[in-house]
Design a protein around this motif. Sequence first.
Motif, PDB file in Angstrom:
ATOM      1  N   ASN A   1       1.651   2.182  -3.461  1.00 12.93           N
ATOM      2  CA  ASN A   1       0.521   2.827  -4.141  1.00 12.93           C
ATOM      3  C   ASN A   1       0.291   4.255  -3.667  1.00 12.93           C
ATOM      4  OD1 ASN A   1       0.147   0.421  -5.442  1.00 12.93           O
ATOM      5  ND2 ASN A   1      -1.498  -0.280  -4.086  1.00 12.93           N
ATOM      6  N   GLN A   2       0.803   4.594  -2.517  1.00 10.94           N
ATOM      7  CA  GLN A   2       0.632   5.948  -1.981  1.00 10.94           C
ATOM      8  C   GLN A   2       1.785   6.875  -2.350  1.00 10.94           C
ATOM      9  OE1 GLN A   2      -1.756   7.575  -0.576  1.00 10.94           O
ATOM     10  NE2 GLN A   2      -3.200   5.892  -0.301  1.00 10.94           N
ATOM     11  N   THR A   3       2.764   6.335  -3.053  1.00 14.33           N
ATOM     12  CA  THR A   3       3.929   7.148  -3.374  1.00 14.33           C
ATOM     13  C   THR A   3       3.794   7.748  -4.776  1.00 14.33           C
ATOM     14  OG1 THR A   3       5.150   5.508  -2.119  1.00 14.33           O
ATOM     15  CG2 THR A   3       6.458   7.119  -3.317  1.00 14.33           C
TER      16      THR A   3
ATOM     17  N   GLN B   1       3.675  10.901  -1.967  1.00 14.41           N
ATOM     18  CA  GLN B   1       2.608  11.401  -1.106  1.00 14.41           C
ATOM     19  C   GLN B   1       2.357  12.884  -1.349  1.00 14.41           C
ATOM     20  OE1 GLN B   1       4.310   9.517   2.498  1.00 14.41           O
ATOM     21  NE2 GLN B   1       2.336   8.500   2.734  1.00 14.41           N
TER      22      GLN B   1
ATOM     23  N   ARG C   1       0.829  -1.215   0.000  1.00 13.28           N
ATOM     24  CA  ARG C   1       0.000   0.000   0.000  1.00 13.28           C
ATOM     25  C   ARG C   1       0.860   1.259   0.000  1.00 13.28           C
ATOM     26  NH1 ARG C   1      -2.634  -3.420   3.632  1.00 13.28           N
ATOM     27  NH2 ARG C   1      -1.688  -2.291   5.348  1.00 13.28           N
ATOM     28  N   LYS C   2       1.983   1.162   0.634  1.00 15.97           N
ATOM     29  CA  LYS C   2       2.904   2.314   0.649  1.00 15.97           C
ATOM     30  C   LYS C   2       3.329   2.655  -0.785  1.00 15.97           C
ATOM     31  CE  LYS C   2       7.042   4.426   1.872  1.00 15.97           C
ATOM     32  NZ  LYS C   2       7.311   5.718   2.178  1.00 15.97           N
TER      33      LYS C   2
END
Length: 618
Positions: free
Chosen positions: A26-28, A30, A23-24
């Motif tokens: 996919n969040q990059t 931010q 998930r990290k």
Amino acid sequence: MEQNAQLLREMAAKAGAETWEDRKKNQTPQCKFGEDGICCRICSMGPCRITPKASKGICGADAHAIAGRNYVRFIAGGTAAHSDHGREIAHVLHVSSRDGNYIIKDEQKLLRLAKEWGVATEDRDIYEVAHEVAEIGLMEYGKPFGTLRYLERATEERQKLWEELDIAPRAIDREIATVMHMTHMGCTADAEALVMQGMRTGLSDGWGGSMMGTEFSDILFGTPTPIETEADLGVLEKDMVNIIIHGHDPAMSEMIVAASNQSDIIDYAKSKGARGVNIAGLCCTANEITMRHGVKMAGNFLQQEGAILTGAVELIVVDVQCIFPSLGPLTKCFHTKFVTTSDITRIPGSEFIKFDPITALDQARDIVKMAIDNYQNRGSNICIPQTKQKAVVGYSCEAIIKRLDTVTNSHVDELGTYKPLVECLESGVLRGAVGIVGCNNPKVRTDYSHIEIIKELIANDIIVVTTGCSAQAAAKAGLMQKEAKELCGAGLKRVCELADIPPVLHMGSCVDISRILMLVTGISKAWNVDIAKLPIVGCAPEWMSEKAVSIANYVVASGIDTYLGIEPQVKGSAQMMELITEGTRKMVGAGFIINTDPHKLVKSMIEGIEAKRTALGI
Ligand code: CUV
Ligand code: SF4
């Protein structure tokens, strides 16, 4: 460590499970506005964000107002969480009874607090006293007049300073409500005023809600004393029913542990083919329970998914805070049952059993039985990383004083109990002391900053006290074993040998940072030196939660410089950055020092400590 992570990634892939690492990605990258704290969503004219072309929101709020308001709301969230935890424990104390599920384990502590708060104790039943003390504690949350009772425990200098700066906290809920009101559309736009209220709110956590959480837990469950345990995923047992306790409030987990020790429950587990019931903890519930029962620690914050990925957990039962919602879908990939127990923490994919302090033991027995019944559903594909380390935990202030008292044979006057520690610091046998606390954060390599910093400090004769996820990082790295003295400088090593302690002391959960406040206050009083001048600092290398910023604020307002390895989200305002690093220093004698490189951070910490020594002329 990296090897374990690889094993668990393979488990996740096989099970089709997703982890924070996925998930990290996919969040990059931010959101930069969020990161800099300059996105305002406080009213529906917005959202407004500060850009080179727009230096103000629609209402005219500038970057400083927006970042300041976001920052102080962050603090309020943390204060609310810690303090509400304290309130829940107060309610448990309020229904404690001689023949109930919750009894008084530390009568002396209760009596001391009763005396402090002017509650009559003579010829009274101890439970009557407990209920009155609990009620007074509960009133601290909403009393209309005055400031918090625990403030009187602080040094005279600090009390006076807080009074003068008008940041002595009033009722706990009031400070939180004040933050919400101040930051409502069209109220405060002055960054300095927001920072001041941030400190006042933080203080209502440290010297209010958290302190109550710690004290009432000690009264109910016992004040911790040194005890041996083990830490890391290797504490899970291949042939036992594994139950994970996770969260922060120890009330329910105390009963889970009690239930798992009952002989009929153990027999029941055996009848289902298991060798017994194994309880292991995550996050601060683990810290609370290990400090009092030696229950093993499966790991810290970023290890919560890893524990489930072993496939060897029959059931995970959680209370409040720092619980990934991902545990809902993740547990579905395995046979693991997921039980939530608090109205505060409701998560899809869990079974909800609402904690009731009157019937908690029966609830706990049901939960443990549910886990035992689930043992036979365990899949054949389990993977328990074999890593674990021994640790000694349980260093409450009382326990630390007692151990350090054996180092020097100073005569014991009224404050004499803190004298040996002062002597060690004054003479330079110990160069200083550092409280290392806080979470893990995917922004940095898990546990790495905690460990690197701790190792460097102890090598430089600086004693370390820890709580929260930092404590578990240290335990997993073997730094809470007495043998870790070999990693210390000569002075600290000698203290460890004489006092028979590890160089890194586990002081409990995050609310137990109130213990660190009392320890530092005790040193300040015994030494007759204001806290801000002592060679003592705080550090949160991998922090992530709102609670951490609340803590950082009461630590700073209490006069302790705080070193942060993760940047607070205020970078979009130069004024806010100045206020939290230098501005507070002019007001309360301490501030934040921020560096995302752990080696540079620890270097500046040691320099900061040495500078304080020089200023003291020692
Ligand atoms: Ni508060 S320290 S993640 S569990 S707040 Fe939770 Fe204790 Fe951070 Fe760790
Ligand atoms: Fe925009 Fe002001 Fe509303 Fe914030 S309060 S969203 S800056 S108009």
